[in-house]
Structures are given as C-alpha cells and as structure tokens.
Enzyme design. Structure first.
Site, PDB file in Angstrom:
ATOM      1  NE  ARG A 239      -3.579  -2.223   2.778  1.00  0.00           N
ATOM      2  CZ  ARG A 239      -3.310  -3.379   3.370  1.00  0.00           C
ATOM      3  NH1 ARG A 239      -2.094  -3.569   3.877  1.00  0.00           N
ATOM      4  NH2 ARG A 239      -4.216  -4.331   3.458  1.00  0.00           N
ATOM      5  CE  LYS A 264      -7.729  -1.206   5.496  1.00  0.00           C
ATOM      6  NZ  LYS A 264      -8.470  -1.332   4.222  1.00  0.00           N
ATOM      7  CG  HIS A 328      -4.892   0.255  -3.477  1.00  0.00           C
ATOM      8  ND1 HIS A 328      -4.157   0.195  -2.310  1.00  0.00           N
ATOM      9  CD2 HIS A 328      -5.873  -0.679  -3.332  1.00  0.00           C
ATOM     10  CE1 HIS A 328      -4.668  -0.710  -1.495  1.00  0.00           C
ATOM     11  NE2 HIS A 328      -5.707  -1.263  -2.092  1.00  0.00           N
ATOM     12  NE  ARG A 331      -3.032  -3.992  -1.009  1.00  0.00           N
ATOM     13  CZ  ARG A 331      -2.576  -4.794  -0.063  1.00  0.00           C
ATOM     14  NH1 ARG A 331      -1.281  -4.985   0.064  1.00  0.00           N
ATOM     15  NH2 ARG A 331      -3.398  -5.413   0.770  1.00  0.00           N
ATOM     16  CG  HIS A 354      -6.158  -9.388   2.014  1.00  0.00           C
ATOM     17  ND1 HIS A 354      -6.415  -9.769   0.716  1.00  0.00           N
ATOM     18  CD2 HIS A 354      -5.978  -8.044   1.977  1.00  0.00           C
ATOM     19  CE1 HIS A 354      -6.398  -8.701  -0.070  1.00  0.00           C
ATOM     20  NE2 HIS A 354      -6.139  -7.651   0.684  1.00  0.00           N
ATOM     21  CE1 TYR A 363      -6.618  -7.839  -6.210  1.00  0.00           C
ATOM     22  CE2 TYR A 363      -6.574  -9.094  -4.174  1.00  0.00           C
ATOM     23  CZ  TYR A 363      -6.438  -7.900  -4.839  1.00  0.00           C
ATOM     24  OH  TYR A 363      -6.134  -6.759  -4.142  1.00  0.00           O
TER      25      TYR A 363
END
Length: 381
Positions: A239, A264, A328, A331, A354, A363
C-alpha cells in the site's frame, strides 16, 4: 423436559427512552426466568423494542448478574465495550481541535469525545474524520441541547438528508461511524442503534493493468528513485502508506524479503523482494543516501504521499496507458498476476496482509488465466 441453566439465556441491550438510559432484557419465555424478571426493579414490557426494560443503574445491573447467576447464561456482547485500544498507534493529541477558534453559534464536540479518541489512540486521520462528521451532525440539531435526546429516528432523518444532498456511500458510512463512536464508545452504550441501516456495499472489482504495462512504466522512468517506487509498489504488493513507512532496515537482501511494519490494521508481515529491483535499490541508495526512511523528502522526513500519486500518473502517461493508474492499482495487479501464475491464494493472502481469504478471493474474478482456455463462441467453427 425442563430447560437447564445452560439452555436458559438472557441478552442485555442498551435502550434510551425519553433521554433515560434503560437496560433491555431479551429472553425466551420460561417460568423460572419470568419469576426472576418480576423480582427486578420495576420491570416493564416494551412493545416497541420487544424487550423487558428496567432503569440502567449500577445496582440494577448488579442485581441481574446476582439473580441469574447459575440459572441462565447472560449474553453481554451487545452491552459492554470491549474493543482493544489501538496499541500500535503513536500518542494522539487533538489539542488543535480543542483550542481552535469557534464561530459564534457553532457547536463543538464534547470534551469526552476528544478524550476517548486520545485514550484509545485512534489514528490522527480517523480522529479528523470523526470530529468533522460528528460536529456536522450535532450542528444539524443545534437547538437540541442534550445529545441523549437524539435517538434513532433523528439519526435516520439526518442520514436521509445526506442522501438527498448526494453524499457518497463512503461519506454516509463515515458519518454513521462517527455518530456511533459517540453514543456507543464515548457513552459506553454499544450496539444501541438497531434500526440505523448502512448503504449497501457496492461490490466493485479491483482495477488492474497488464504486466507488460507495468514493465513499460518502470523501463521508461528516467529517475532511479521514482523507478524504485513504482517497482516496489508492484513487486511487493505494498500500500502507499506502507511504502512511505519503509525503513532501510526493512530491506533484507539475504532472505530477499521486505518487512512491512504496522501495516493496515496495525499488523506486521513479510513480502517479496525482487532480484531485479534489488540492483536498482542499491544504485538508488548510493546516489540518494537516505538516512532513516527508504524514501525521504527534501527535509529528511517521510516522502510525500501526493508525490507518489504524481509519479505513478506521469509514468503511466509515458507508457501510453490510457486508463488512470493509481498506486493501489499496482498492488491489485501484483495479486492478480501472482494468481494467474498459479500462486496459491493463501500465499497471496499472507503477502497482501489480508485477515481473511474472502478479501483475497476477489482477484479470482479478474484473473484471466482460466478465461484464456475458453474459446469465444464467435471464433467457433
């Protein structure tokens, strides 16, 4: 067969009626529970909420625990605030908001709002959003002195006004978060608003570009520093904020990994380091000689987030990519290209940081390796 103490249970909820805090008690009809309920302090049935109500006082709450102990399991997940403090964040002070000049008639956040943001160490960005959103809400109802008089219907009416103004779903969700923060965290009445609905979350697919497009962006970038920034965002799936927080010590050339600290959700993780990129990073280091952060601004501090956006946009223009490319998107492209190359989804999940594979599974909807094996009906003989 009579129900046992394990089978009996009651649920406690926060209810506010005429600015008075009440304890709502929900349970399935049972003679034992009915008899115990009647021994509480002036219980009454609320048709509106479908709950037994008693005044929310420390004594009444203690009575519930004492009288139902060993008789029924007491579900308090909707009643007590137990979210952890954000231990990873640095010390937060919102003094700039406390001490700012206020226009006549403007209603400022209560001091308790500021204190709770500081005590729980919310990020400064979140604090700014919550303060701005909550002040807009309380100034919408400026004539209502006691904020406890604002109930679910007033909140719903306010959110409806935002919809009519054309505010985005994101804006409305942030407003709900700020309002709930005050009533449920500051006033410690969690999950009090049962009828306040959020906008439906739009299921949009991530935007990606091809590997060839990324390679053109990198190859046509004349600045070694900018080239490293583009390559790192793509090759490690970082990120933008994670890139800016990278320190020289986070690059491990022996293990060919990059340590992402406090990404994050305040989680640490390890991602990939490209062999091709490592040579560029070494050349960049010899030229720019950063001291603390891998990428530093003119003053030696962190590099500017806005500058990263501009670097990506200029590189995409040089590479003649028609769509708007953001940090982003690199990414997203990293994850998609790994998936198309046959990388296990669980590894991609770990590389991206994640918490759940459900987030990473998006994805699978845009990877084209499977689609390429399907013959288009127009091309069928």
């Amino acid at each position: 067969m009579k129900p046992t103490s394990r089978e009996r249970h009651i649920t406690l909820k926060h209810i506010l009626i005429d600015s008075q805090r009440m304890i709502g008690i929900k349970f399935y009809p049972d003679k034992v529970l009915d008899a115990l309920i009647k021994t509480l302090d002036h219980p009454r049935w609320s048709e509106q909420y479908g709950l037994i109500l008693i005044k929310n006082t420390p004594k009444n709450l203690q009575d519930i625990f004492e009288k139902f102990k060993g008789v029924a399991w007491i579900n308090v997940q909707h009643f007590f605030t137990n979210r952890p403090v954000f231990a990873g964040n640095s010390l937060l002070s919102v003094d700039e908001y406390r001490k700012r000049p206020i226009k006549a008639g403007f209603r400022q956040c209560p001091e308790a709002f500021y204190q709770k943001l500081e005590i729980r160490k919310y990020s400064l960005n979140t604090a700014r959003v919550y303060i701005g959103m909550f002040e807009r809400f309380i100034n919408h109802y400026r004539t209502v002195e006691n904020l406890l008089e604002l109930g679910e219907q007033e909140i719903i009416n306010y959110l409806q006004s935002l919809v009519l103004e054309g505010k985005s779903d994101s804006y409305i969700n942030q407003s709900i978060n700020a309002i709930k923060f005050y009533y449920e965290v500051v006033l410690e009445m969690p999950n009090r608003f049962y009828r306040v609905e959020r906008p439906f979350k739009k299921e949009s697919l991530p935007k990606v570009i091809s590997k060839e497009s990324v390679l053109r962006m990198i190859a046509l970038c004349p600045n070694i520093k900018h080239r490293c920034i583009i390559a790192l965002l793509y090759s490690s799936g970082l990120r933008r904020a994670e890139l800016l927080n990278l320190k020289i010590s986070d690059i491990d050339s022996e293990r060919m990994t990059i340590r992402v600290s406090q990404g994050k959700g305040k989680k640490d993780r390890v991602s990939l380091l490209s062999k091709r990129l490592l040579e560029d990073l070494r050349q960049y280091y010899r030229i720019w000689k950063p001291v603390t952060y891998l990428f530093e601004g003119p003053d030696g501090g962190q590099y500017s987030a806005t500058s990263v956006v501009k670097i990506i946009a200029r590189a995409a223009k040089r590479a003649k990519i028609s769509q708007r490319v953001t940090p982003h998107m690199l990414r997203h492209s990293f994850a998609t290209h790994l998936l198309e190359a046959g990388t296990d989804l669980r590894y991609i999940q770990a590389l991206l940081g994640h918490s759940s594979t459900r987030t990473t599974e998006v994805y699978t909807h845009i990877a084209v390796n499977g689609l390429s094996r399907i013959q288009n009906p127009l091309d069928l003989d």
